[in-house]
Design a protein around this motif. Structure first.
Motif, PDB file in Angstrom:
ATOM      1  N   SER A  91     -42.516  18.633  90.525  1.00  0.00           N
ATOM      2  CA  SER A  91     -41.999  19.212  91.768  1.00  0.00           C
ATOM      3  C   SER A  91     -40.661  19.911  91.521  1.00  0.00           C
ATOM      4  O   SER A  91     -40.369  20.940  92.139  1.00  0.00           O
ATOM      5  N   ILE A 134     -38.024  14.454 101.244  1.00  0.00           N
ATOM      6  CA  ILE A 134     -39.354  13.849 101.208  1.00  0.00           C
ATOM      7  C   ILE A 134     -39.655  13.190 102.552  1.00  0.00           C
ATOM      8  O   ILE A 134     -38.772  12.691 103.236  1.00  0.00           O
ATOM      9  N   VAL A 153     -42.370  10.241 103.828  1.00  0.00           N
ATOM     10  CA  VAL A 153     -43.321   9.244 103.299  1.00  0.00           C
ATOM     11  C   VAL A 153     -43.785   8.324 104.411  1.00  0.00           C
ATOM     12  O   VAL A 153     -43.025   7.964 105.301  1.00  0.00           O
ATOM     13  N   LEU A 193     -41.255   5.045  95.318  1.00  0.00           N
ATOM     14  CA  LEU A 193     -40.334   6.182  95.453  1.00  0.00           C
ATOM     15  C   LEU A 193     -39.355   6.236  94.282  1.00  0.00           C
ATOM     16  O   LEU A 193     -38.982   7.313  93.820  1.00  0.00           O
ATOM     17  N   TYR A 215     -38.609   9.460  91.950  1.00  0.00           N
ATOM     18  CA  TYR A 215     -37.272  10.004  91.696  1.00  0.00           C
ATOM     19  C   TYR A 215     -36.885   9.902  90.221  1.00  0.00           C
ATOM     20  O   TYR A 215     -36.072  10.698  89.737  1.00  0.00           O
ATOM     21  N   THR A 257     -34.516  12.260 103.744  1.00  0.00           N
ATOM     22  CA  THR A 257     -35.564  11.271 103.480  1.00  0.00           C
ATOM     23  C   THR A 257     -36.043  10.788 104.828  1.00  0.00           C
ATOM     24  O   THR A 257     -35.259  10.263 105.610  1.00  0.00           O
ATOM     25  N   LEU A 266     -47.605  11.920 101.649  1.00  0.00           N
ATOM     26  CA  LEU A 266     -46.314  12.263 101.069  1.00  0.00           C
ATOM     27  C   LEU A 266     -46.099  13.772 101.151  1.00  0.00           C
ATOM     28  O   LEU A 266     -46.998  14.550 100.829  1.00  0.00           O
ATOM     29  N   ILE A 301     -43.227  16.681  99.903  1.00  0.00           N
ATOM     30  CA  ILE A 301     -42.031  16.924  99.095  1.00  0.00           C
ATOM     31  C   ILE A 301     -41.612  18.369  99.317  1.00  0.00           C
ATOM     32  O   ILE A 301     -42.413  19.291  99.116  1.00  0.00           O
TER      33      ILE A 301
END
Lengths: 347, 347
Positions: B81, B103, B105, B114, B118, B137, B144, B146
């Motif tokens: 990503s 993100i 989630v 997570l 990361y 976040t 998910l 991103i």
């Protein structure tokens, strides 16, 4: 085969909360460039280029979590999604100039619906003179996701961080509080009425102020303009997205100070007071804990405070104290009450 | 009450396709700042500050649309990503320096999951020396999401746009093509095997090259480094995310030129050729239309082309022509075939 099964221990995100989660996820990241003056932890990041700095902030909005299309018109949603990002640039005492907009949409949305969403974004871009310079448009399996990054600029010595407040500084807020929260309560109530009796159209005409503050908030570009005119720079600043209590605590935590707010100085519109009573709520609670007002909360040195008091729509609401004082509210009786931060309700 | 019902006509997003949709949504936006050199329509936006320019690009990835966690390990997903955004900065001949990561989630994800995501992002940030400077976040109802924005810099005169190719320019690509596409096919096949016979572990050991090119691609920072060393600037450049055919057409459209690719010059790894045959596919089709290779496609003036040919891993694959020529491939027999762009498959 399953990548998710490789992870043994399981801590729920809700156990940590938003800020602890961000700390946890980003604690090992190193900064490689000396031009990165400020990374994670303020309203926007700060990148130095010569004397001028670039400010960067980003926000993600998810349908069903951050907005409900049952009462949020797409045009207003587009407008607000831009505004909430510009507000973070203003909260650094910066001038927003560009935005990039990414959206993910399911095939439930038509091109015409997206046109209306972007019409609202365009209105905000024109009103605030920011350029839409990029983005990504993609499919989602369900619902609408909007992710916006705003870019702004300011000279290094004029940037206001959350960390600069000093004991003795005076605390100000850029407008009246609590309206957006009550606007949301009104819309939620009307939605319930509508769901139980379809066909009934809501009558919100006499609540334009509260509903408008929630559906079409403005970012405080005039406030920043006046600071510049008056030649003053806030020692710290944040925009009110979570609520006065929570956001003041961010300033206190990062500045390592305490604060005293004075109850009768906290500005509330008459409609906020009336509607809170109608809902059997304490208007003060709405002003302290209601989010999404997008007003600016800032501190000035006692010297600059004299000038700040002369500026339009700037309310003096209290004083910065030593850290040991904590964060307290002085009630009308003179008694001190400890302020509490609101939790993170999305998980 | 329903905001969506206010819109009368309904055009499906799939009727327009990605690029027409972006045009449609953004056509009325004005540019307010003369410092905005380039807005929508290239790999990244360009903002001038003195002689130095800031480059900005953004991408959104949605679970179930852009990745499948059944075979995409979270660590690789985090890495990729970041890489896919850096690739867009390199595609402007720029140097990426910062990223912001948002993100969303659902509570299906644990903090540990997570953390792994990361960790992958951190690996990429360290490898490419970029600073994570912010993000958001938040919760999602499902899956998910991103969204990443990368920020880079370059001097104004060294930036390569998609629009600068001239007839007579030579076309180059920074590496071998088609591997990522075949890596994805392999993983999809293994997933089907796994779903029909749970418990069977896939054996992809002998296909590390193809699978690796899909799961852990690299952005071409060395290519940009060599251009700088050699003192040459591509007349146009784009990164290969949609596939050679589609991306070359972006250059041709924006430069108002045509192009001739030469079949036997298109670089393919032996594993691509072998696996394509195994899948009963034409290897050339994989190289022309397979996406996500993240190689750079660029053009040089005939003069700079002489230097470019001496650089490591840079393949000469054809020539820019007048627009009237169209975009064609010269086959091994010498016959010309018109190239076709791939559609947008997400809606």
């Amino acid at each position: 085969m399953s990548a998710e099964q490789e992870i043994p221990k399981r801590t729920e995100i809700s156990e940590l909360g938003e800020f602890a989660l961000i700390d946890q996820l980003t604690k090992d990241f190193k900064i490689h460039h000396s031009s990165t003056l400020k990374g994670i932890g303020d309203d926007a990041a700060v990148i130095r280029q010569e004397d001028q700095c670039t400010l960067i902030t980003t926000d993600m909005m998810i349908e069903g979590i951050h907005f409900d299309l049952a009462y949020f018109p797409l045009k207003h949603l587009g407008y607000k999604s831009i505004i909430s990002n510009l507000s973070d640039i203003y909260a650094m005492n910066g001038i927003p100039e560009q935005v990039v907009v990414s959206i993910a949409v399911s095939n439930r949305f038509s091109v015409e619906a997206l046109d209306v969403l972007y019409e609202g974004m365009k209105l905000a871009c024109d009103e605030y003179k920011v350029d839409l310079v990029g983005g990504d448009t993609t499919a989602s399996l369900r619902g609408l996701v909007i992710s916006i990054t705003a870019i702004g600029k300011q000279q290094e010595q004029k940037i206001s961080y959350r960390s600069g407040a000093k004991p003795g500084d005076h605390i100000f807020v850029s407008g009246q509080l609590g309206a957006a929260y009550l606007g949301l309560q009104l819309l939620e109530r009307e939605k319930q009425v509508y769901l139980s009796t379809p066909g009934i159209q809501p009558n919100l005409e006499d609540q334009k102020y509260l509903v408008g503050k929630f559906l079409k908030p403005e970012a405080k570009k005039e406030t920043i303009y006046w600071f510049d005119k008056a030649g003053i720079v806030p020692t710290s600043m944040i925009d009110l997205s979570d609520g006065l209590s929570s956001d003041l605590m961010h300033i206190c935590k990062q500045s390592k100070v305490g604060a005293e707010l004075v109850e009768q100085l906290i500005p509330m519109h008459i409609d906020v007071k009336m509607m809170a009573l109608k809902f059997h709520m304490d208007p003060l609670t709405c002003a302290l804990n209601g989010g999404e007002d997008y007003e600016l909360l800032m501190t000035f040195s006692p010297h600059d405070s004299e000038k700040a008091r002369l500026l339009p729509e700037l309310y003096y609401i209290g004083e910065i104290k030593e850290a040991s004082f904590g964060v307290q509210l002085k009630g009308t009786s003179g008694k001190l009450h400890e302020l509490k931060a609101q939790g993170w309700k999305h998980f």
